[in-house]
Scaffold this motif. Structure first.
Motif, PDB file in Angstrom:
ATOM      1  N   THR A  65       0.679  -1.330   0.112  1.00 41.96           N
ATOM      2  CA  THR A  65       0.000   0.076   0.000  1.00 41.96           C
ATOM      3  C   THR A  65       0.940   1.249   0.042  1.00 41.96           C
ATOM      4  OG1 THR A  65      -0.095   0.081   2.526  1.00 41.96           O
ATOM      5  CG2 THR A  65      -1.878  -1.047   1.215  1.00 41.96           C
ATOM      6  N   ALA A  66       2.194   1.381  -0.328  1.00 40.62           N
ATOM      7  CA  ALA A  66       3.077   2.371   0.025  1.00 40.62           C
ATOM      8  C   ALA A  66       2.674   3.031  -1.525  1.00 40.62           C
ATOM      9  CB  ALA A  66       4.418   1.750   0.000  1.00 40.62           C
ATOM     10  N   SER A  67       2.937   4.528  -1.146  1.00 40.49           N
ATOM     11  CA  SER A  67       2.431   5.397  -2.387  1.00 40.49           C
ATOM     12  C   SER A  67       3.811   6.479  -2.446  1.00 40.49           C
ATOM     13  CB  SER A  67       1.174   6.050  -2.260  1.00 40.49           C
ATOM     14  OG  SER A  67       1.029   6.752  -0.849  1.00 40.49           O
ATOM     15  N   MET A  68       3.773   7.297  -3.276  1.00 37.95           N
ATOM     16  CA  MET A  68       4.798   8.148  -3.457  1.00 37.95           C
ATOM     17  C   MET A  68       4.382   9.483  -3.819  1.00 37.95           C
ATOM     18  SD  MET A  68       7.700   6.111  -5.764  1.00 37.95           S
ATOM     19  CE  MET A  68       6.105   5.441  -6.803  1.00 37.95           C
ATOM     20  N   LYS A  69       5.012  10.559  -3.471  1.00 34.46           N
ATOM     21  CA  LYS A  69       4.618  11.973  -3.710  1.00 34.46           C
ATOM     22  C   LYS A  69       5.911  12.776  -3.914  1.00 34.46           C
ATOM     23  CE  LYS A  69       2.257  16.309  -2.002  1.00 34.46           C
ATOM     24  NZ  LYS A  69       1.841  16.993  -0.883  1.00 34.46           N
ATOM     25  N   ALA A  70       6.053  13.252  -5.176  1.00 36.74           N
ATOM     26  CA  ALA A  70       7.156  13.963  -5.493  1.00 36.74           C
ATOM     27  C   ALA A  70       6.974  15.423  -5.410  1.00 36.74           C
ATOM     28  CB  ALA A  70       7.828  13.670  -6.832  1.00 36.74           C
ATOM     29  N   GLU A  71       7.778  16.227  -5.020  1.00 36.36           N
ATOM     30  CA  GLU A  71       8.186  17.573  -5.157  1.00 36.36           C
ATOM     31  C   GLU A  71       9.263  18.035  -5.347  1.00 36.36           C
ATOM     32  OE1 GLU A  71       6.477  19.397  -1.519  1.00 36.36           O
ATOM     33  OE2 GLU A  71       4.441  18.584  -1.538  1.00 36.36           O
ATOM     34  N   GLY A  72       9.590  18.740  -6.325  1.00 35.48           N
ATOM     35  CA  GLY A  72      10.995  18.804  -7.038  1.00 35.48           C
ATOM     36  C   GLY A  72      12.063  17.663  -6.773  1.00 35.48           C
ATOM     37  N   ASN A  73      13.275  17.901  -6.027  1.00 27.09           N
ATOM     38  CA  ASN A  73      14.053  16.741  -5.809  1.00 27.09           C
ATOM     39  C   ASN A  73      13.935  16.183  -4.430  1.00 27.09           C
ATOM     40  OD1 ASN A  73      14.676  19.160  -4.301  1.00 27.09           O
ATOM     41  ND2 ASN A  73      16.857  19.041  -4.635  1.00 27.09           N
ATOM     42  N   TYR A  74      12.568  16.283  -3.821  1.00 27.87           N
ATOM     43  CA  TYR A  74      12.306  15.446  -2.756  1.00 27.87           C
ATOM     44  C   TYR A  74      11.094  14.537  -3.178  1.00 27.87           C
ATOM     45  CZ  TYR A  74      15.185  18.732  -0.215  1.00 27.87           C
ATOM     46  OH  TYR A  74      16.202  19.759   0.461  1.00 27.87           O
ATOM     47  N   VAL A  75      11.318  13.344  -2.607  1.00 31.25           N
ATOM     48  CA  VAL A  75      10.364  12.340  -2.696  1.00 31.25           C
ATOM     49  C   VAL A  75       9.884  11.602  -1.427  1.00 31.25           C
ATOM     50  CG1 VAL A  75       9.586  10.058  -3.961  1.00 31.25           C
ATOM     51  CG2 VAL A  75      11.122  11.838  -5.160  1.00 31.25           C
ATOM     52  N   THR A  76       8.677  11.734  -1.107  1.00 33.83           N
ATOM     53  CA  THR A  76       8.260  11.128   0.036  1.00 33.83           C
ATOM     54  C   THR A  76       7.505   9.915  -0.103  1.00 33.83           C
ATOM     55  OG1 THR A  76       8.010  13.332   1.046  1.00 33.83           O
ATOM     56  CG2 THR A  76       6.791  11.645   2.156  1.00 33.83           C
ATOM     57  N   GLY A 134       1.530   5.451   9.966  1.00 35.56           N
ATOM     58  CA  GLY A 134       2.851   6.493  10.179  1.00 35.56           C
ATOM     59  C   GLY A 134       4.002   6.282   9.293  1.00 35.56           C
ATOM     60  N   PHE A 135       4.229   5.283   8.441  1.00 32.38           N
ATOM     61  CA  PHE A 135       5.249   4.898   7.940  1.00 32.38           C
ATOM     62  C   PHE A 135       5.648   6.080   6.819  1.00 32.38           C
ATOM     63  CE2 PHE A 135       7.774   3.450   4.158  1.00 32.38           C
ATOM     64  CZ  PHE A 135       8.735   2.501   4.782  1.00 32.38           C
ATOM     65  N   GLU A 136       6.921   6.697   6.792  1.00 37.87           N
ATOM     66  CA  GLU A 136       7.049   7.804   6.030  1.00 37.87           C
ATOM     67  C   GLU A 136       8.808   7.807   5.753  1.00 37.87           C
ATOM     68  OE1 GLU A 136       6.969  12.590   6.189  1.00 37.87           O
ATOM     69  OE2 GLU A 136       5.093  11.576   6.239  1.00 37.87           O
ATOM     70  N   ILE A 137       9.249   7.652   4.698  1.00 40.86           N
ATOM     71  CA  ILE A 137      10.730   8.145   4.316  1.00 40.86           C
ATOM     72  C   ILE A 137      10.561   8.983   3.334  1.00 40.86           C
ATOM     73  CG2 ILE A 137      12.834   7.078   3.408  1.00 40.86           C
ATOM     74  CD1 ILE A 137      11.904   4.394   4.246  1.00 40.86           C
ATOM     75  N   GLN A 138      11.639  10.367   3.654  1.00 38.00           N
ATOM     76  CA  GLN A 138      11.813  11.273   2.603  1.00 38.00           C
ATOM     77  C   GLN A 138      13.283  11.169   1.995  1.00 38.00           C
ATOM     78  OE1 GLN A 138      11.712  15.488   3.788  1.00 38.00           O
ATOM     79  NE2 GLN A 138      10.312  15.829   2.103  1.00 38.00           N
ATOM     80  N   VAL A 139      13.156  11.090   0.677  1.00 35.39           N
ATOM     81  CA  VAL A 139      14.612  11.034   0.093  1.00 35.39           C
ATOM     82  C   VAL A 139      14.948  12.304  -0.887  1.00 35.39           C
ATOM     83  CG1 VAL A 139      14.873   8.727   0.206  1.00 35.39           C
ATOM     84  CG2 VAL A 139      13.867   9.676  -1.804  1.00 35.39           C
TER      85      VAL A 139
END
Length: 503
Positions: free
Chosen positions: A307-318, A324-329
């Motif tokens: 069920t993991a999903s991604m959201k990209a904003e510029g050079n950051y991807v969450t 409450g699982f969250e990794i930001q790269v």
């Protein structure tokens, strides 16, 4: 009747010795206050009390540890309180700058204060310490890393389990870029105006090329855009990342390059020359030139839930998931070696501008999330009775205000939203610190209550009952005196045998 063995005296002496031994123990207990002064007094009781004392001393130290942990949290929370105050002041300035009653000079003054506040936030992040341990620079947070330096694990939530995670970077982030041709840079008979994201630059006839260049640069600076001349086409090896991998050169009346400071599809750039002669002199299109940035793109490989999903904003991807699982790269440009395409579009709207094609070669990235890094507080008397305190890195970059520019009305309006997000981040962190402190306060109360109960139990085993022991002491004293008297009389009995010998 016997004279070699005075059995009466021997019996009296033996009993007197026993009484004296009991009297010695009683005196030892009364003088020390303890029922158990040596293992012979109560072997099992001695073993139990030693373990209980060890436990009690450990619990008392754990309580002090928890108090120290509260001090650490209060230190960090106090610093974040000041960060919140500065963010609120910056937001106030953004609201002020968003009002068109202010001139560019007014907004420039506002921006100077914003820059100073941003520097102070960075200083607080670097300098806030407790016992020489840095608290807000990321040292007191879970450590994570990627096997490629071009990708940074920016933050991980507490709910992220330690272990390995794999992603593939399929597209690099990109700034909005507009590239001009070589212009004549002759303004003897040319005049007009250039609009750069709404910033108007007026050029009069006969102006020097260097003056025009400086005017354009000033307008770009207000619009959060880098402007300069470029020499070579973009190159991953020799170009500069902040210049979209072009190679900038000193002004020599060459071709202009416009690069936004921010990345991503939310970044738009528009340059409009109001007449064809001016456009030709500057080497720009006579039609409105528009460009947008590009968001990074990744795919999830292993370690993530279905069920993991991604959201990209510029050079950051969450990357987010349930519970409450969250990794930001953070993805640096050039990671996937995206093909360089001309993203300068003449005419149309930003929504109609196509994105560059996908990468030439996808880049697999392995990330490792460690348990190490968090501040571990030993809040129990035994092994692994501990609590982890995570304080994320607090910098203008992590708060999303590293490129905050209030020099224009549009920038100020965007700044209000960015500062709202930054304040929300700090509020969330302060809330977590508050929950840590509440937990530690309850831990201290529980530890102190346990110490009280265990000390009471220890007292029942180890401490002497003074009233009962005084009764025993009195009894043994009387017996000792009686025994001494009887022994004296028993020692006189052999004297009676002499009367038989004398007769």
């Amino acid at each position: 009747m016997r004279i070699n063995h005075n059995m009466s005296a021997i019996r009296a002496n033996t009993q007197l010795g026993r009484t004296e031994n009991k009297l010695d123990k009683s005196i030892r207990r009364l003088s020390s206050g303890y029922r158990i002064n040596q293992s012979a007094d109560d072997a099992a009781g001695m073993s139990i009390t030693r373990k209980m004392k060890t436990q009690i001393e450990g619990l008392e130290q754990a309580s002090r540890n928890a108090s120290d942990g509260i001090s650490v949290i209060q230190t960090a929370e106090g610093a974040l309180n000041e960060v919140t105050s500065m963010l609120q002041r910056m937001r106030e300035l953004a609201v002020q700058s968003a009002n068109d009653t202010y001139t560019w000079d007014d907004r420039e003054t506002i921006q100077k204060e914003v820059d100073q506040l941003r520097q102070e936030i960075a200083r607080i992040a670097n300098d806030t310490e407790f016992n020489t341990k840095h608290l807000l620079n990321g040292d007191v947070g879970r450590q994570s890393y990627a096997d490629k330096t071009s990708v940074t694990v920016f933050s991980t939530a507490d709910k992220v389990l330690s272990g390995d995670y794999a992603i593939t970077v399929t597209r690099d982030p990109r700034q909005a870029v507009i590239v001009g041709d070589t212009g004549s840079w002759d303004f003897e008979e040319v005049s007009g105006s250039v609009s750069i994201n709404g910033e108007i630059v007026t050029i009069a006839k006969g102006e020097e090329a260097t003056v025009v260049f400086q005017k354009l640069q000033a307008a770009c600076e207000r619009a959060n855009i880098r402007m300069g001349e470029y020499g070579d086409d973009p190159d991953l090896e020799t170009g500069l990342q902040e210049w979209a991998f072009y190679t900038p050169e000193e002004f020599s009346e060459g071709a202009l390059l416009f690069v936004s400071q921010d990345y991503g599809s939310a970044v738009e750039m528009e340059i409009v020359c109001n007449n064809e002669e001016l456009a030709e002199a500057l080497g720009l299109s006579s039609e409105p030139a528009r460009a947008v940035g590009v968001d990074a793109a990744i795919s999830l490989d292993s370690g993530f839930g279905q069920t993991a999903s991604m959201k990209a904003e510029g050079n950051y991807v969450t990357i987010v998931d349930q519970d409450g699982f969250e990794i930001q790269v953070k993805v640096e440009p050039g990671t996937a070696e995206t093909t360089f395409e001309d993203v300068t579009i003449s005419g149309g709207t930003p929504d109609e501008i196509p994105e560059p094609p996908a990468a030439d070669g996808d880049q697999a990235i392995n990330m490792t999330v460690l348990d190490a890094g968090a501040m571990i507080l030993q809040i129990g008397a035994n092994s692994y009775q501990e609590m982890a305190v995570n304080i994320p890195k607090i910098t203008p970059e992590t708060l999303g205000i590293a490129t905050l520019n209030l020099s224009t009305r549009e920038g100020a309006s965007e700044g209000i939203a960015k500062l709202d997000d930054a304040i929300a981040i700090i509020s969330s962190i302060r809330s977590k610190l508050g929950s840590y402190q509440n937990r530690l306060e309850h831990s201290i109360m529980s530890l102190d209550e346990t110490v009280l109960n265990m000390t009471e139990a220890l007292s029942r085993i180890e401490d002497v009952d003074m009233a009962a022991e005084m009764t025993n002491y009195t009894q043994q004293t009387v017996l000792s005196q009686a025994g001494t008297s009887v022994l004296a009389q028993a020692n006189e009995r052999p004297q009676n045998i002499l009367s038989l010998l004398q007769g």
